[in-house]
Scaffold this motif. Structure first.
Motif, PDB file in Angstrom:
ATOM      1  N   ILE A 428      38.431  31.063  60.836  1.00 48.70           N
ATOM      2  CA  ILE A 428      37.253  31.894  61.094  1.00 48.70           C
ATOM      3  C   ILE A 428      37.650  33.360  61.222  1.00 48.70           C
ATOM      4  N   CYS A 429      38.708  33.637  61.970  1.00 43.67           N
ATOM      5  CA  CYS A 429      39.083  35.029  62.229  1.00 43.67           C
ATOM      6  C   CYS A 429      39.622  35.708  60.980  1.00 43.67           C
ATOM      7  N   ALA A 430      40.365  34.981  60.154  1.00 47.22           N
ATOM      8  CA  ALA A 430      40.839  35.557  58.897  1.00 47.22           C
ATOM      9  C   ALA A 430      39.654  35.916  57.995  1.00 47.22           C
ATOM     10  N   SER A 431      38.663  35.035  57.929  1.00 47.48           N
ATOM     11  CA  SER A 431      37.488  35.305  57.102  1.00 47.48           C
ATOM     12  C   SER A 431      36.670  36.460  57.668  1.00 47.48           C
ATOM     13  N   ALA A 432      36.510  36.486  58.996  1.00 42.97           N
ATOM     14  CA  ALA A 432      35.748  37.567  59.620  1.00 42.97           C
ATOM     15  C   ALA A 432      36.438  38.910  59.413  1.00 42.97           C
ATOM     16  N   GLY A 433      37.765  38.948  59.584  1.00 39.99           N
ATOM     17  CA  GLY A 433      38.488  40.193  59.370  1.00 39.99           C
ATOM     18  C   GLY A 433      38.412  40.665  57.936  1.00 39.99           C
ATOM     19  N   THR A 434      38.547  39.727  56.994  1.00 34.95           N
ATOM     20  CA  THR A 434      38.452  40.083  55.581  1.00 34.95           C
ATOM     21  C   THR A 434      37.081  40.656  55.248  1.00 34.95           C
ATOM     22  N   ALA A 435      36.026  40.006  55.759  1.00 35.79           N
ATOM     23  CA  ALA A 435      34.667  40.484  55.487  1.00 35.79           C
ATOM     24  C   ALA A 435      34.434  41.866  56.097  1.00 35.79           C
ATOM     25  N   LEU A 436      34.867  42.056  57.333  1.00 39.21           N
ATOM     26  CA  LEU A 436      34.659  43.335  58.011  1.00 39.21           C
ATOM     27  C   LEU A 436      35.351  44.473  57.275  1.00 39.21           C
ATOM     28  N   LEU A 437      36.613  44.271  56.902  1.00 34.75           N
ATOM     29  CA  LEU A 437      37.347  45.324  56.206  1.00 34.75           C
ATOM     30  C   LEU A 437      36.815  45.537  54.796  1.00 34.75           C
ATOM     31  N   SER A 438      36.343  44.462  54.146  1.00 34.28           N
ATOM     32  CA  SER A 438      35.765  44.599  52.805  1.00 34.28           C
ATOM     33  C   SER A 438      34.510  45.452  52.836  1.00 34.28           C
TER      34      SER A 438
END
Length: 477
Positions: A428-438
């Protein structure tokens, strides 16, 4: 008068009889050989496929946005099956569950190599994801169960070897296969590694020991599964779409994310009252586990979220090829893997709080220096790579030692649930971080200023991990 003991001392006294005897080292080595081989296969697959997305788009005559679903489908299948890992180990045994996971992954690889269009490739990647979702939590649980708790860091260090091999070998191997053979081989290369892993697992892993006095195998928490698995899949889908489109407000992004968050919240409420929940949230009552999970949540968001930035920077801002971008990322993977081997062993003898906080400081400093380098025109490539390697050193000191510290003092019968919870937390956190930075990069544009601001946000997320890390144990194990 009898001297009073602290809650931590009392808890350790209760747990002491559960420590495995020293004679299990041979069994641990066999288990590590199996799990490392299986992990190398899955890590190589992810790194190779990420490099091949543009080539797949051209070969399958499909838009890149469609081909990106090969990665999304894998992630969604991963999210759907991870919550069942602890139950499957309790019901069927760790060995059977791991053999099933390997078989699914190998079958998905073979089918993906035979795909005839983008749609079939996406479907077969989902089959791979069903196997991949069980490999990590089941493998980690098997190692933690059999390892001597006083030397758990050494075992976890060896478990981190695929992290060293994947980023270094994967991009180069993927580029070579695409240039000299065809895209089919990026999946066929999994078959010999998978066959070795399957053979080793069948011969070396021992079945779970019989427990005549143990309670009956747990029943599957069907209501919890119907809440958590779709909830995670919808949440990750919404985050992925938001990251790809650079906008979280579109109905196709916002509605799935909200629906997934609602289902996950409903599961949390149910899990706190259910007698035998699919995911045991009572683990968070253990201070070390809660602090470790919080530290990993923030650090993983910034670290794994930033992984999309480097390839885009080298290709779009510097005009390099995908293969060159992958090779420039290899030193960072090497820094992570080598440092992880040292730090994971060191955490068996040093203060976890001091070691992990030191790693977080190095990681956030390296990420901040990377932001300064990419935000400057004409900066030499070696300076960008050097700053990113410092960040990699910090990640190597932080990630696996934190997992070791979070699980070291848990009772043996809670380790399967702990590995499952940490896997979900990481996903979840890897996906959330990727989305936020994207989203931030899309808003600011792929310019030096945009990359500088996005890397700066990643550095901030890493630095925030210092807060929960302050609650980690300060005493040596």
């Amino acid at each position: 008068m009898v001297a009073s003991r602290s809650p931590e001392q009392a808890e350790q006294a209760v747990r002491a009889p559960e420590e495995p005897p020293p004679g299990l080292s041979a069994g641990l080595n066999r288990t590590l050989a199996v799990v490392i081989t299986g992990s190398v296969m899955s890590v190589l697959d992810m790194t190779i496929v990420n490099v091949a997305l543009r080539s797949l788009s051209e070969e399958l005559h499909a838009p890149l946005t469609t081909v990106q679903w090969t990665a999304t489908a894998y992630t969604l299948a991963l999210a759907a099956v991870i919550p069942t890992a602890a139950w499957a180990m309790g019901r069927f045994g760790a060995k059977r569950t791991y053999l099933t996971a390997l078989t699914l992954f190998i079958l998905g690889s073979l089918l993906a190599a035979c795909a005839w269009d983008a749609g079939s490739l996406i479907a077969f990647r989902a089959v791979q994801g069903l196997g991949g979702g069980l490999l990590t939590p089941v493998g980690m649980a098997m190692v933690m169960r059999i390892a001597d708790r006083a030397r758990l860091g050494r075992a976890m260090a060896l478990l981190g070897l695929p992290v060293l091999a994947g980023p270094v070998i994967g991009p180069a191997l993927g580029g070579w296969l695409l240039d000299t053979a065809s895209w089919h081989w990026i999946f066929l290369v999994n078959l010999p590694v998978g066959a070795v892993a399957l053979l080793l697992a069948a011969r070396l892993l021992r079945p779970d020991p019989p427990r005549p006095t143990a309670p009956a195998p747990p029943r599957l928490d069907v209501p919890g599964l119907l809440l958590l698995s779709p909830g995670l899949a919808l949440l990750l889908f919404g985050l992925a779409r938001g990251g790809e489109q650079g906008d979280f407000t579109a109905p196709g992004t916002l509605l799935p994310a909200l629906a997934g968050a609602t289902l996950a919240a409903a599961f949390v409420r149910r899990a706190l009252t259910a007698a035998d929940p699919l995911l045991d949230l009572r683990l968070l009552r253990h201070r070390s586990f809660a602090a470790g999970a919080g530290t990993l949540a923030l650090f993983i968001s910034g670290y794994f979220g930033s992984m999309l930035l480097a390839p885009m920077y080298w290709q779009q801002a510097r005009g390099l090829s995908a293969t060159a971008a992958g090779l420039l990322g290899a030193p960072v993977g090497l820094a992570v893997g080598v440092t992880m081997q040292i730090a994971s062993r060191r955490v068996d003898r040093a203060s976890p709080r001091r070691l992990i906080r030191f790693g977080i400081v190095l990681g956030s400093l390296g990420m901040a220096l990377t932001a300064l380098q990419v935000g400057t025109d004409g900066v030499p490539a070696w300076r960008v790579v050097a700053a990113a390697m410092l960040m990699g050193v910090g990640a190597g000191i932080t990630l696996m030692p934190t997992m070791t510290t979070a699980t070291r003092h848990l009772p043996a019968d809670r380790l399967a649930a702990a590995s499952t919870a940490l896997s979900i937390n990481s996903q979840i956190c890897a996906s959330a971080g990727t989305a936020l930075l994207s989203v931030l990069l899309t808003t600011c544009g792929t310019t030096p200023t945009g990359f500088r601001l996005t890397y700066a946000l990643a550095a901030t997320l890493l630095a925030l991990a210092l807060i929960p890390a302050s609650a980690l144990p300060s005493r040596r194990p």
